[in-house]
Scaffold this active site. Sequence first.
Site, PDB file in Angstrom:
ATOM      1  N   ASP A  32       0.850  -1.196   0.000  1.00 43.51           N
ATOM      2  CA  ASP A  32       0.000   0.000   0.000  1.00 43.51           C
ATOM      3  C   ASP A  32       0.886   1.248   0.000  1.00 43.51           C
ATOM      4  OD1 ASP A  32      -2.038   2.096   0.823  1.00 43.51           O
ATOM      5  OD2 ASP A  32      -3.263   0.332   1.195  1.00 43.51           O
ATOM      6  N   ASP A  50       4.081   2.619  -4.457  1.00 45.79           N
ATOM      7  CA  ASP A  50       3.035   3.071  -5.369  1.00 45.79           C
ATOM      8  C   ASP A  50       2.795   2.051  -6.482  1.00 45.79           C
ATOM      9  OD1 ASP A  50       1.399   4.437  -7.110  1.00 45.79           O
ATOM     10  OD2 ASP A  50       2.431   6.355  -6.816  1.00 45.79           O
ATOM     11  N   TYR A 149     -15.935   6.948 -11.319  1.00 41.41           N
ATOM     12  CA  TYR A 149     -15.465   5.834 -10.471  1.00 41.41           C
ATOM     13  C   TYR A 149     -16.057   4.516 -11.000  1.00 41.41           C
ATOM     14  CZ  TYR A 149     -15.460   2.817  -6.277  1.00 41.41           C
ATOM     15  OH  TYR A 149     -15.327   1.768  -5.398  1.00 41.41           O
ATOM     16  N   LYS A 153     -14.226   1.200 -12.839  1.00 39.62           N
ATOM     17  CA  LYS A 153     -14.430  -0.164 -12.342  1.00 39.62           C
ATOM     18  C   LYS A 153     -14.864  -1.077 -13.498  1.00 39.62           C
ATOM     19  CE  LYS A 153     -13.649  -0.072  -7.828  1.00 39.62           C
ATOM     20  NZ  LYS A 153     -12.414  -0.722  -7.354  1.00 39.62           N
ATOM     21  N   ASN A 178     -21.381  -1.252  -0.720  1.00 42.53           N
ATOM     22  CA  ASN A 178     -21.279  -0.556   0.585  1.00 42.53           C
ATOM     23  C   ASN A 178     -20.843  -1.442   1.745  1.00 42.53           C
ATOM     24  OD1 ASN A 178     -22.219   1.985  -0.372  1.00 42.53           O
ATOM     25  ND2 ASN A 178     -24.264   1.103  -0.468  1.00 42.53           N
ATOM     26  N   GLU A 191     -15.016   9.025   3.942  1.00 41.95           N
ATOM     27  CA  GLU A 191     -15.896   8.122   4.677  1.00 41.95           C
ATOM     28  C   GLU A 191     -17.230   7.954   3.952  1.00 41.95           C
ATOM     29  OE1 GLU A 191     -14.811  11.018   5.620  1.00 41.95           O
ATOM     30  OE2 GLU A 191     -16.376  12.261   6.517  1.00 41.95           O
ATOM     31  N   LYS A 192     -17.851   6.791   4.181  1.00 42.47           N
ATOM     32  CA  LYS A 192     -19.145   6.496   3.570  1.00 42.47           C
ATOM     33  C   LYS A 192     -20.244   6.696   4.599  1.00 42.47           C
ATOM     34  CE  LYS A 192     -17.651   3.617  -0.054  1.00 42.47           C
ATOM     35  NZ  LYS A 192     -18.249   2.605  -0.889  1.00 42.47           N
ATOM     36  N   ALA A 193     -21.506   6.548   4.129  1.00 44.97           N
ATOM     37  CA  ALA A 193     -22.653   6.911   4.979  1.00 44.97           C
ATOM     38  C   ALA A 193     -22.638   6.268   6.377  1.00 44.97           C
ATOM     39  CB  ALA A 193     -23.947   6.610   4.242  1.00 44.97           C
TER      40      ALA A 193
HETATM   41  P1  NAD Z   1      -9.645   2.111   1.104  1.00 44.69           P
HETATM   42  O1  NAD Z   1      -9.534   3.458   0.470  1.00 44.69           O
HETATM   43  O2  NAD Z   1      -9.723   2.021   2.577  1.00 44.69           O
HETATM   44  O3  NAD Z   1      -8.423   1.191   0.621  1.00 44.69           O
HETATM   45  C1  NAD Z   1      -7.792   1.360  -0.628  1.00 44.69           C
HETATM   46  C2  NAD Z   1      -6.300   1.386  -0.364  1.00 44.69           C
HETATM   47  O4  NAD Z   1      -5.611   1.508  -1.620  1.00 44.69           O
HETATM   48  C3  NAD Z   1      -5.840   2.587   0.490  1.00 44.69           C
HETATM   49  O5  NAD Z   1      -5.188   2.136   1.658  1.00 44.69           O
HETATM   50  C4  NAD Z   1      -4.894   3.346  -0.426  1.00 44.69           C
HETATM   51  O6  NAD Z   1      -3.783   3.919   0.250  1.00 44.69           O
HETATM   52  C5  NAD Z   1      -4.450   2.253  -1.386  1.00 44.69           C
HETATM   53  N1  NAD Z   1      -3.916   2.836  -2.608  1.00 44.69           N
HETATM   54  C6  NAD Z   1      -4.485   3.844  -3.350  1.00 44.69           C
HETATM   55  N2  NAD Z   1      -3.671   4.165  -4.364  1.00 44.69           N
HETATM   56  C7  NAD Z   1      -2.578   3.351  -4.269  1.00 44.69           C
HETATM   57  C8  NAD Z   1      -1.391   3.225  -5.049  1.00 44.69           C
HETATM   58  N3  NAD Z   1      -1.171   4.003  -6.101  1.00 44.69           N
HETATM   59  N4  NAD Z   1      -0.472   2.307  -4.657  1.00 44.69           N
HETATM   60  C9  NAD Z   1      -0.677   1.522  -3.556  1.00 44.69           C
HETATM   61  N5  NAD Z   1      -1.798   1.602  -2.788  1.00 44.69           N
HETATM   62  C10 NAD Z   1      -2.742   2.500  -3.152  1.00 44.69           C
HETATM   63  O7  NAD Z   1     -10.901   1.408   0.416  1.00 44.69           O
HETATM   64  P2  NAD Z   1     -11.725   0.104   0.836  1.00 44.69           P
HETATM   65  O8  NAD Z   1     -13.022   0.555   1.361  1.00 44.69           O
HETATM   66  O9  NAD Z   1     -10.876  -0.781   1.662  1.00 44.69           O
HETATM   67  O10 NAD Z   1     -11.977  -0.552  -0.586  1.00 44.69           O
HETATM   68  C11 NAD Z   1     -11.155  -1.582  -1.105  1.00 44.69           C
HETATM   69  C12 NAD Z   1     -11.566  -1.889  -2.549  1.00 44.69           C
HETATM   70  O11 NAD Z   1     -12.938  -2.288  -2.598  1.00 44.69           O
HETATM   71  C13 NAD Z   1     -11.440  -0.689  -3.492  1.00 44.69           C
HETATM   72  O12 NAD Z   1     -10.995  -1.141  -4.742  1.00 44.69           O
HETATM   73  C14 NAD Z   1     -12.855  -0.178  -3.608  1.00 44.69           C
HETATM   74  O13 NAD Z   1     -13.082   0.508  -4.809  1.00 44.69           O
HETATM   75  C15 NAD Z   1     -13.640  -1.476  -3.526  1.00 44.69           C
HETATM   76  N6  NAD Z   1     -15.011  -1.230  -3.046  1.00 44.69           N
HETATM   77  C16 NAD Z   1     -15.204  -0.863  -1.745  1.00 44.69           C
HETATM   78  C17 NAD Z   1     -16.491  -0.612  -1.295  1.00 44.69           C
HETATM   79  C18 NAD Z   1     -16.754  -0.203   0.127  1.00 44.69           C
HETATM   80  O14 NAD Z   1     -17.917  -0.004   0.475  1.00 44.69           O
HETATM   81  N7  NAD Z   1     -15.749  -0.052   0.981  1.00 44.69           N
HETATM   82  C19 NAD Z   1     -17.590  -0.733  -2.183  1.00 44.69           C
HETATM   83  C20 NAD Z   1     -17.344  -1.090  -3.497  1.00 44.69           C
HETATM   84  C21 NAD Z   1     -16.049  -1.362  -3.930  1.00 44.69           C
END
Ligand code: NAD
Length: 324
Positions: A32, A50, A149, A153, A178, A191-193
């Site tokens: 990460d 990265d 977004y 995806k 969600n 943050e989400k809802a």
């Molecule tokens: P999050 O933002 O907490 O985690 C994503 C992580 O990716 C972060 O820690 C961020 O630092 C890391 N990241 C971003 N850019 C980076 C890069 N260039 N190199 C390395 N790391 C990088 O999000 P989450 O809620 O844990 O979601 C995880 C996955 O699930 C995501 O792909 C998200 O789109 C998908 N998703 C989540 C939800 C949800 O409700 N949480 C819903 C639909 C889809």
Amino acid sequence: MKTALVCGAGGFIGSHMVKRLKQEGFWVRGVDLKFPEFGETKADDFAQGDLRDPHFCSHVIDRRFDEVYQFAADMGGAGFVFVGDNDADIMHNSAMINLNVLEACRKRNIKRIFYSSSACVYPEFNQLDPENPTTEENSVYPAQPDSDYGWEKLFSERLYLAYHRNYGMDVRVARYHNIFGPEGSWNDGREKAPAAFCRKIAEAEDGGEIEMWGDGEQTRSFMYVDECLEATLRFTRSDWTGPVNIGSEEMVSINELAKTVMDIAEKKVSIKHIPGPLGVRGRNSDNSLYEKMLGWRASASLRKGLEATYPWIKQQVEKAKASG
Ligand code: NAD
């Protein structure tokens, strides 16, 4: 010993997945941009860097892993993905991550890779009626996601599926709806809802007021993170590619969500409805295909998940207050 790579291991779902894989006895490498914010990573090895950089990707994908989980993305809640200001970064950053991670896995002969897509891929025209939204998996085309977004995806889903067809990789594509729980964004604008209402209600005085974007009659379903992990692992280890929804079928209005949090907090707070970014009018996870293919269904109630999440957010609010 089985091995796993978790991309996005410093984030919400990724850090929970690392813990779960460790409980199962895996050797885990996390990757990460940042370390987890709310506790020490449980990964055996954690590479900070990265994933947009192909050299960094080949460096961390330098061995075969039994399972790869790709959670890294530039993402957040409605205040981040529906405001328009972050669209270029969201599309560029997340597409780069997916292009690089997948190609590095192919070169290293890794077969099994899970990709976390989103319910945001579904067309807006099927989600106008808050009582009857459609998210059947094959309703995704003709495509009309309501955010960039969602378009990224959808592009990345296609990318993973193309690697499956052309290179025989065992990709797994799921559309999360969600996901919530402790140790996720709660006050950083992403943050989400569920986290936002837990925070607002924890901060409010009993009898006070909180703000809510829109009239609160828009509907959603929310899945607790432990169930999301269970559904993800069962799917990844199956012999089916997807795409499939991973979410809860307990659809509630945002007003109902806020009221459930008030109930858990034992506070009565009035809601002031203000304009703000909203997303689609209605959305619920259609779990028929998951159940049919995998014979498992999510069963935890929203209330039970919030009962585990609210105390954690309340604690963060109190810590933040104490440190001024
Ligand atoms: P999050 O933002 O907490 O985690 C994503 C992580 O990716 C972060 O820690 C961020 O630092 C890391 N990241 C971003 N850019 C980076 C890069 N260039 N190199 C390395 N790391 C990088 O999000 P989450 O809620 O844990 O979601 C995880 C996955 O699930 C995501 O792909 C998200 O789109 C998908 N998703 C989540 C939800 C949800 O409700 N949480 C819903 C639909 C889809």
